[in-house]
Structures are given as structure tokens and as C-alpha cells.
Design a protein around this motif. Structure first.
Motif, short mmCIF file in Angstrom:
data_model
loop_
_atom_site.label_atom_id
_atom_site.label_comp_id
_atom_site.label_asym_id
_atom_site.label_seq_id
_atom_site.Cartn_x
_atom_site.Cartn_y
_atom_site.Cartn_z
N LYS A 98 -1.47 104.46 -14.46
CA LYS A 98 -2.06 105.55 -13.65
C LYS A 98 -3.58 105.35 -13.64
O LYS A 98 -4.08 104.35 -14.16
N LYS A 139 9.65 102.37 -5.77
CA LYS A 139 9.44 101.63 -7.04
C LYS A 139 10.35 102.18 -8.13
O LYS A 139 11.07 101.42 -8.78
N ARG A 161 3.11 99.72 -10.98
CA ARG A 161 1.69 99.55 -10.68
C ARG A 161 1.09 98.68 -11.78
O ARG A 161 1.71 98.53 -12.84
N ASP A 187 3.07 105.01 -1.89
CA ASP A 187 3.93 106.08 -2.42
C ASP A 187 5.25 106.15 -1.63
O ASP A 187 5.26 105.90 -0.42
N GLU A 189 -6.68 97.30 -9.25
CA GLU A 189 -8.11 96.99 -9.31
C GLU A 189 -8.62 96.36 -8.02
O GLU A 189 -9.82 96.24 -7.81
P1 ATP Z 1 3.51 106.66 -8.62
O1 ATP Z 1 2.52 107.16 -7.60
O2 ATP Z 1 3.21 105.26 -9.08
O3 ATP Z 1 4.93 106.86 -8.23
P2 ATP Z 1 3.06 109.02 -10.13
O4 ATP Z 1 3.02 109.73 -8.84
O5 ATP Z 1 3.98 109.48 -11.20
O6 ATP Z 1 3.32 107.49 -9.94
P3 ATP Z 1 0.22 109.24 -10.20
O7 ATP Z 1 -0.42 110.31 -10.97
O8 ATP Z 1 0.26 109.27 -8.71
O9 ATP Z 1 1.66 108.98 -10.79
O10 ATP Z 1 -0.45 107.89 -10.75
C1 ATP Z 1 -0.55 106.79 -10.03
C2 ATP Z 1 -1.93 106.77 -9.41
O11 ATP Z 1 -2.80 106.09 -10.30
C3 ATP Z 1 -1.91 106.03 -8.12
O12 ATP Z 1 -2.46 106.81 -7.07
C4 ATP Z 1 -2.80 104.84 -8.39
O13 ATP Z 1 -3.53 104.44 -7.29
C5 ATP Z 1 -3.67 105.32 -9.55
N1 ATP Z 1 -4.20 104.19 -10.32
C6 ATP Z 1 -3.50 103.24 -10.94
N2 ATP Z 1 -4.32 102.31 -11.47
C7 ATP Z 1 -5.57 102.70 -11.18
C8 ATP Z 1 -6.86 102.17 -11.44
N3 ATP Z 1 -7.02 101.04 -12.10
N4 ATP Z 1 -7.93 102.85 -11.01
C9 ATP Z 1 -7.78 104.00 -10.32
N5 ATP Z 1 -6.60 104.56 -10.04
C10 ATP Z 1 -5.51 103.92 -10.45
#
Ligand code: ATP
Ligand code: MG
Length: 321
Positions: A116, A94, A146, A90, A151
Motif C-alpha cells: 500500500k 488481482k 502491487r 483497481d 514507484e
Molecule cells: P488494492 O487497491 O490493491 O486492491 P486496497 O484497495 O485494499 O488494495 P489501498 O488502500 O487502495 O488498498 O492500497 C493500495 C494503494 O496503495 C494503491 O492506490 C497504490 O497506488 C498505493 N501504493 C502502493 N505502493 C505505493 C507507493 N510506493 N507509493 C505510493 N502509493 C502506493
């Protein structure tokens, strides 16, 4: 500003491509075996100092324009496509990298997809299913914010996510990560053989810089929306993530689908490296605008004549009145 306007434009493009290369090459990993994350300093800016920042920004602006020109050819040619995978902890940058690098690109030829935590429907399928559906179509650039690499990252660090995937119990063995790496390597070979060029970026930020950026997100009201309490929870697993990232790169960096481990403590430098690497990928395709055949040239000539006659007739009737 149009770089590719006349034939001299082509020379200029070649020159710019050559100038961009030294920014991406040092960070490209094509053989993972001996890779160690600690060999890459998140604060690295190559030979550039902070006083070079304005110049670096100018170079980036040219790079962004060049990227736009190349993307237009990619789109016109309608054969290759490019998949850009972005992974990072984080606050590594990105989102802002995507925003800057793609600022010149025609939105019609570029799609960003954010992955996500998987939905119920996604969990009901194999893990590549959702990625398959989001792949860029021919002539397009696709960015995965991402990706399927989660995975082998979040799912490895928090194995309760694996439990949710409804895999048959006997398939969950100690080899599961090795098997996932193998499947991902095969998946990327498959994409490459289908004309989808894969380039992967790990924006490598330091734990100290992440802390600084989190504090800014908390203290600056305009940045509050970017902060989520779960970000702090994930930070507590920093060392596990770094181990998972290192293992992932060691096992999935290949010549055809390299990883770029990009120093991410200085955003201006991160953008320069990513732009340079994408330019390099596009250059490797030998792109050109579709060559117009004899029949098409005749059609164009015919259309030109029709339009000129219309214009002449229009002028004559105007003179009469
Ligand atoms: P980012 O953290 O990418 O800037 P965001 O904060 O807008 O985006 P989040 O709700 O944090 O969105 O979503 C990303 C989260 O989803 C991350 O913590 C990531 O680890 C999780 N994630 C992504 N792919 C998977 C997966 N295959 N299995 C479990 N969790 C996942
Ligand atoms: Mg998040």
C-alpha cells in the motif's frame, strides 16, 4: 485428486504442462522495445467463446491442482523460489486471481504481500527496502499484490508521492524514471542470479469493464466493502496510468523476468492465463523431489523393520490376553 501419484503421473504432468503453454505464451513480453499496450485487447479470450467457459473452468481446476503438485516439489527441493508480481488498475481482479490460482497450494509454502502507500518507516529507506524484506524464502512462492513497480506508476502519475520520499533534491532529475527502470532491471537480475524466479503480470482491464465492476460494487451490498471513493479519483487519471504502464513494460520486460499482459475483462480467462504462466515458470526449473541417498535409504529400511517388529509384537501380546 492426485496427479503425481505413480510413474504414469509424470507423463500426465508433462501432458498438462504442454496443454497449458498456449494460454500464456501469446501474452508474454520478453523484449519491451516494440511493445504497445493497444496491441493487447482486454476482452481477448483467444479461440475460446463464452460457451467454452465451463470447459475453461475445468481446465483451470486441473491447472490449480498441477500448480499445487509443482509447488510441493519446489518446497521439498528448497532451492528455487518464485516471485509473482501482480499489477493492475483497481477492480481488474488481482485479489480474486490470487484467491483462485492459489486455492490448491499449501499455505505453508506461499506468502502473499500487499503493498500500500508506504509508511513513515518505509519512506525513511530506499524504495526497494520494503520489497527486499518481503521476498519469498527458498522453496517458497511469494506473491506481491502491487509492488516496487508502483514507484514508476502511482508515484509517476502523482508526483507529490515522490516529494514525500525525502530524496536529496539534486537526485530528482528528468531522468528519474529511466533510472528507476534501470535499477529495477538490475534488481531483478540480482534476484534471478540468486535463484528467485521473477514473473510479472499486468492484468489489463478496459475502462468500460472497470466502470461496470465499480457500479456492481456500489449496487451490491455484499461488494460495498470493496469500493473506495479514491478508486474513482484514480480512474480520472486513466490515460496517464496507461502511458506509465506502457513505458514500464517497454523498459522492464526481459527474458529472465518477463511481463505477461493479461486480458482482464473476463475473469475466467485471466485466471487461466496466470495459472498457465506460473506452471510454465515452475516447469522451467526442472523440479523433482530430493533424491534420497544410500544412507537415508538404509535409515528408512531400518525404521520400517522396527515398526514392523513392533506391530508383530503387539499382535502376539494381544493374542495371549
Ligand atoms: P488494492 O487497491 O490493491 O486492491 P486496497 O484497495 O485494499 O488494495 P489501498 O488502500 O487502495 O488498498 O492500497 C493500495 C494503494 O496503495 C494503491 O492506490 C497504490 O497506488 C498505493 N501504493 C502502493 N505502493 C505505493 C507507493 N510506493 N507509493 C505510493 N502509493 C502506493
Ligand atoms: Mg484500492
Amino acid at each position: 485428486m492426485v496427479l503425481l501419484s505413480k510413474s504414469s503421473g509424470e507423463i500426465k504432468i508433462k501432458h498438462l504442462i504442454k496443454r497449458a503453454r498456449p494460454f500464456s505464451e501469446p501474452f508474454r513480453i520478453t523484449k519491451g522495445k516494440s511493445f504497445r499496450l493497444k496491441d493487447i485487447d482486454p476482452g481477448d479470450t483467444l479461440h475460446l467463446q463464452s460457451e467454452d467457459k465451463p470447459r475453461a473452468k475445468e481446465v483451470l481446476a486441473m491447472g490449480v491442482q498441477l500448480l499445487a503438485e509443482l509447488q510441493e516439489m519446489l518446497y521439498a527441493q528448497d532451492r528455487w523460489s518464485v516471485l509473482i508480481v501482480l499489477q493492475a488498475m483497481d477492480a481488474a481482479g488481482k485479489d480474486s486471481t490470487i484467491k483462485h490460482i492459489m486455492s490448491g497450494v499449501n499455505p505453508q509454502g506461499c506468502q502473499v504481500h500487499s503493498f500500500k502507500a508506504p509508511s513513515e518507516e518505509e519512506l525513511d529507506h530506499d524504495y526497494l527496502w520494503r520489497s527486499m524484506r518481503a521476498l519469498p524464502t527458498r522453496g517458497n512462492m511469494g506473491i506481491f499484490n502491487r509492488s516496487y513497480y508502483e514507484e514508476t506508476l502511482v508515484v509517476r502519475v502523482h508526483q507529490e508521492f515522490l516529494a514525500k520520499q525525502k530524496l536529496p533534491q539534486r537526485l530528482i532529475t528528468k531522468n528519474i524514471w529511466k533510472e528507476r527502470f534501470e535499477d529495477i532491471r538490475n534488481f531483478e537480475s540480482y534476484l534471478t542470479r540468486n535463484g528467485i524466479v521473477v514473473r510479472k503480470f499486468f492484468l489489463h482491464v478496459s475502462k468500460e469493464e472497470q466502470e461496470r465492476r465499480f457500479i456492481e460494487r456500489i449496487e451490491n451490498p455484499e461488494k460495498n466493502w470493496k469500493f473506495s471513493a479514491s478508486d474513482i479519483k484514480e480512474r480520472a487519471y486513466w490515460d496517464d496510468y496507461m502511458k506509465a504502464y506502457e513505458d514500464m513494460i517497454r523498459n522492464t520486460a526481459t527474458k529472465e523476468a518477463p511481463w505477461y499482459v493479461v486480458p482482464a475483462d473476463n475473469k475466467w480467462f485471466t485466471r487461466l492465463v496466470v495459472a498457465a504462466a506460473i506452471i510454465d515458470a515452475l516447469d522451467s526449473l526442472g523440479l523433482h523431489y530430493p533424491i534420497v541417498g544410500k544412507q537415508k535409504l538404509e535409515e528408512l529400511e531400518e525404521a520400517r523393520k522396527t515398526l514392523l517388529t513392533e506391530k508383530e509384537n503387539g499382535k502376539k501380546s494381544k493374542n495371549k490376553t
